[in-house]
Design a protein around this motif. Structure first.
Motif, PDB file in Angstrom:
ATOM      1  N   ASP A 266     -30.599 -15.072   3.129  1.00  0.00           N
ATOM      2  CA  ASP A 266     -29.239 -15.441   3.536  1.00  0.00           C
ATOM      3  C   ASP A 266     -28.939 -15.128   5.004  1.00  0.00           C
TER       4      ASP A 266
ATOM      5  N   LYS B 244     -30.177 -19.899   7.503  1.00  0.00           N
ATOM      6  CA  LYS B 244     -29.313 -20.903   6.887  1.00  0.00           C
ATOM      7  C   LYS B 244     -29.040 -22.049   7.855  1.00  0.00           C
ATOM      8  N   ALA B 245     -28.789 -21.748   9.110  1.00  0.00           N
ATOM      9  CA  ALA B 245     -28.533 -22.796  10.108  1.00  0.00           C
ATOM     10  C   ALA B 245     -29.763 -23.697  10.275  1.00  0.00           C
TER      11      ALA B 245
ATOM     12  N   ARG C  64     -32.045 -24.264   7.942  1.00  0.00           N
ATOM     13  CA  ARG C  64     -32.135 -25.087   6.723  1.00  0.00           C
ATOM     14  C   ARG C  64     -31.121 -26.224   6.767  1.00  0.00           C
ATOM     15  N   ASP C  65     -29.937 -25.963   7.307  1.00  0.00           N
ATOM     16  CA  ASP C  65     -28.935 -27.028   7.449  1.00  0.00           C
ATOM     17  C   ASP C  65     -29.455 -28.127   8.381  1.00  0.00           C
ATOM     18  N   GLU C  66     -30.123 -27.737   9.465  1.00  0.00           N
ATOM     19  CA  GLU C  66     -30.699 -28.718  10.387  1.00  0.00           C
ATOM     20  C   GLU C  66     -31.776 -29.539   9.678  1.00  0.00           C
TER      21      GLU C  66
ATOM     22  N   ASP D  70     -31.933 -30.124   6.432  1.00  0.00           N
ATOM     23  CA  ASP D  70     -31.258 -31.014   5.482  1.00  0.00           C
ATOM     24  C   ASP D  70     -30.741 -32.273   6.167  1.00  0.00           C
ATOM     25  N   ALA D  71     -30.187 -32.131   7.354  1.00  0.00           N
ATOM     26  CA  ALA D  71     -29.690 -33.294   8.096  1.00  0.00           C
ATOM     27  C   ALA D  71     -30.844 -34.235   8.458  1.00  0.00           C
TER      28      ALA D  71
ATOM     29  N   ARG E 226     -39.475 -25.656   2.943  1.00  0.00           N
ATOM     30  CA  ARG E 226     -38.454 -25.684   3.983  1.00  0.00           C
ATOM     31  C   ARG E 226     -38.980 -25.394   5.391  1.00  0.00           C
TER      32      ARG E 226
ATOM     33  N   THR F  96     -36.882 -26.826  15.300  1.00  0.00           N
ATOM     34  CA  THR F  96     -35.768 -27.529  15.944  1.00  0.00           C
ATOM     35  C   THR F  96     -36.305 -28.607  16.882  1.00  0.00           C
TER      36      THR F  96
END
Length: 167
Positions: free
Chosen positions: A17, A22-23, A25-27, A29-30, A92, A96
């Motif tokens: 966490d 998390k950031a 993983r968000d990238e 996902d996008a 995952r 970047t």
């Protein structure tokens, strides 16, 4: 724990966490959302929900969450090593867009494989897909071999490309 790589970044073992993880993983996902848009065609909502369940990460399965950071602490990459039943699985992986081409994905994968080996794994498996040719090329260059699609992906993502790396 931190380890400096030959590419000038550090690889950190962080909590699942951790906000940086998390950031990243968000990238991811996008990026995956854009790559896979329309890939599965028009399918029932129940199949989409089943795929989401198959892809879900459960923190209790996670052995390691590794991130790479630049000298100034900027997060640049991410990978997870988890237990999937009796198997060890890589999940995952992301670098970047501004940090690509520097060998970070290879460094993260090597660190995850080293961790699995040190923890007693005989092999590590992973799942990817056709819209991720860079990932496929990386895994093949690291010595992964293709294997049949395994659960939990076989039912909802039968066109997956799956790999194994044996120690």
């Amino acid at each position: 724990m931190s380890e400096r790589t030959s590419i000038g970044s550090r690889i950190l073992d962080v909590a699942w966490d951790d906000p940086r993880a998390k950031a990243l993983r968000d990238e991811l996902d996008a990026d995956l959302g854009a790559r896979y848009d329309g890939f599965h065609g028009d399918e029932p909502a129940e199949r989409r929900a089943a795929r989401s369940r198959a892809l879900a990460m459960h923190p209790e399965e996670i052995v390691a969450t590794l991130i790479s950071v630049d000298a100034d602490g900027t997060p640049t990459g991410h990978v997870i090593l988890r237990r999937l039943g009796e198997e060890w699985e890589i999940k995952r992986l992301v670098v970047t867009s501004t940090a690509r081409g520097r060998g970070l994905a290879r460094a993260l994968m090597t660190k995850a494989l080293d961790r699995a080996r040190a923890d007693g794994a005989d092999r590590v498996i992973l799942q990817t897909g056709i819209p991720q040719p860079e990932s496929v090329a990386l895994y093949e260059s690291l010595g992964f071999i293709r294997i049949p699609v395994y659960e939990p992906y076989a039912e909802t993502m039968p066109r997956s490309i799956c790999f194994a790396y044996a120690f």
